[in-house]
Design a protein around this motif. Structure first.
Motif, PDB file in Angstrom:
ATOM      1  N   THR A  11      27.119  -8.011  22.117  1.00  0.00           N
ATOM      2  CA  THR A  11      25.339  -8.141  21.861  1.00  0.00           C
ATOM      3  C   THR A  11      25.239  -9.237  21.037  1.00  0.00           C
ATOM      4  OG1 THR A  11      25.319  -5.671  22.163  1.00  0.00           O
ATOM      5  CG2 THR A  11      23.803  -6.765  21.031  1.00  0.00           C
ATOM      6  N   THR A  12      26.154  -9.653  19.966  1.00  0.00           N
ATOM      7  CA  THR A  12      25.650 -10.837  19.198  1.00  0.00           C
ATOM      8  C   THR A  12      25.802 -12.097  20.039  1.00  0.00           C
ATOM      9  OG1 THR A  12      26.596  -9.670  17.206  1.00  0.00           O
ATOM     10  CG2 THR A  12      26.719 -12.136  17.147  1.00  0.00           C
ATOM     11  N   ALA A  13      26.849 -12.289  20.854  1.00  0.00           N
ATOM     12  CA  ALA A  13      27.067 -13.464  21.634  1.00  0.00           C
ATOM     13  C   ALA A  13      25.845 -13.549  22.703  1.00  0.00           C
ATOM     14  CB  ALA A  13      28.216 -13.462  22.500  1.00  0.00           C
ATOM     15  N   SER A  14      25.458 -12.315  23.248  1.00  0.00           N
ATOM     16  CA  SER A  14      24.226 -12.227  24.072  1.00  0.00           C
ATOM     17  C   SER A  14      22.840 -12.856  23.451  1.00  0.00           C
ATOM     18  CB  SER A  14      24.131 -11.060  24.683  1.00  0.00           C
ATOM     19  OG  SER A  14      23.107 -11.295  25.834  1.00  0.00           O
ATOM     20  N   ALA A  15      22.678 -12.157  22.390  1.00  0.00           N
ATOM     21  CA  ALA A  15      21.509 -12.448  21.661  1.00  0.00           C
ATOM     22  C   ALA A  15      21.302 -14.006  21.122  1.00  0.00           C
ATOM     23  CB  ALA A  15      21.420 -11.634  20.214  1.00  0.00           C
ATOM     24  N   ILE A  16      22.553 -14.476  20.623  1.00  0.00           N
ATOM     25  CA  ILE A  16      22.406 -15.722  20.119  1.00  0.00           C
ATOM     26  C   ILE A  16      22.227 -16.835  21.305  1.00  0.00           C
ATOM     27  CG2 ILE A  16      23.708 -17.552  18.949  1.00  0.00           C
ATOM     28  CD1 ILE A  16      22.532 -15.514  17.073  1.00  0.00           C
ATOM     29  N   ALA A  17      22.882 -16.512  22.715  1.00  0.00           N
ATOM     30  CA  ALA A  17      22.662 -17.349  23.581  1.00  0.00           C
ATOM     31  C   ALA A  17      21.025 -17.280  24.117  1.00  0.00           C
ATOM     32  CB  ALA A  17      23.571 -16.895  24.914  1.00  0.00           C
ATOM     33  N   THR A  18      20.681 -16.047  24.134  1.00  0.00           N
ATOM     34  CA  THR A  18      18.984 -15.667  24.361  1.00  0.00           C
ATOM     35  C   THR A  18      18.235 -16.801  23.495  1.00  0.00           C
ATOM     36  OG1 THR A  18      19.550 -13.563  25.398  1.00  0.00           O
ATOM     37  CG2 THR A  18      17.350 -14.127  24.752  1.00  0.00           C
ATOM     38  N   LEU A  19      18.680 -16.655  22.292  1.00  0.00           N
ATOM     39  CA  LEU A  19      17.840 -17.147  21.197  1.00  0.00           C
ATOM     40  C   LEU A  19      17.837 -18.845  21.641  1.00  0.00           C
ATOM     41  CD1 LEU A  19      18.542 -15.398  18.088  1.00  0.00           C
ATOM     42  CD2 LEU A  19      16.206 -15.689  19.225  1.00  0.00           C
ATOM     43  N   ASP A  20      19.066 -19.087  21.979  1.00  0.00           N
ATOM     44  CA  ASP A  20      19.270 -20.708  22.190  1.00  0.00           C
ATOM     45  C   ASP A  20      18.552 -21.227  23.282  1.00  0.00           C
ATOM     46  OD1 ASP A  20      20.861 -23.207  21.504  1.00  0.00           O
ATOM     47  OD2 ASP A  20      21.860 -22.880  23.330  1.00  0.00           O
TER      48      ASP A  20
END
Length: 105
Positions: A11-20
């Motif tokens: 979830t952390t990886a996905s959230a940061i990729a989405t923010l990026d």
């Protein structure tokens, strides 16, 4: 970083990729052991080994490598290899880890 659950890491990886994506490449993943926040609520912080394991996982995911996580295989396409992972930790153990790591601490 006080929760080592595969779901939290993904979830952390996905959230940061989405923010990026949303910020046109201006996101950073900042990770630490959670010492100060864990201490306040009476929990134990993650170890440096836990943090190193998570960073290695995120580097693999963002690098576009096929990565095993919690019994499932995941891959990110296109990769986020340029997404910075910033380590918020200090002390001799972190310095040794930084010096041993090809990308630093």
């Amino acid at each position: 970083m006080t929760n080592r659950s595969p779901g939290i890491r993904l979830t952390t990886a996905s959230a940061i990729a989405t923010l990026d994506d949303a910020s046109e490449g201006r996101a950073d993943l900042v990770v630490g052991t959670g010492y100060s926040s864990a201490y306040i609520i009476g929990r134990k912080a993650a170890t440096l080994a836990d943090m190193a394991e998570s960073v290695a996982l995120w580097r693999s995911i963002y690098g576009g490598k096929r990565t095993e996580l919690g019994g499932s295989w995941i891959a990110v396409d296109p990769p986020y290899a340029r997404l910075p992972i910033v380590i918020a930790a200090t002390g001799r153990k972190c310095w040794r880890w930084r010096d041993a790591s090809p990308t630093g601490c």
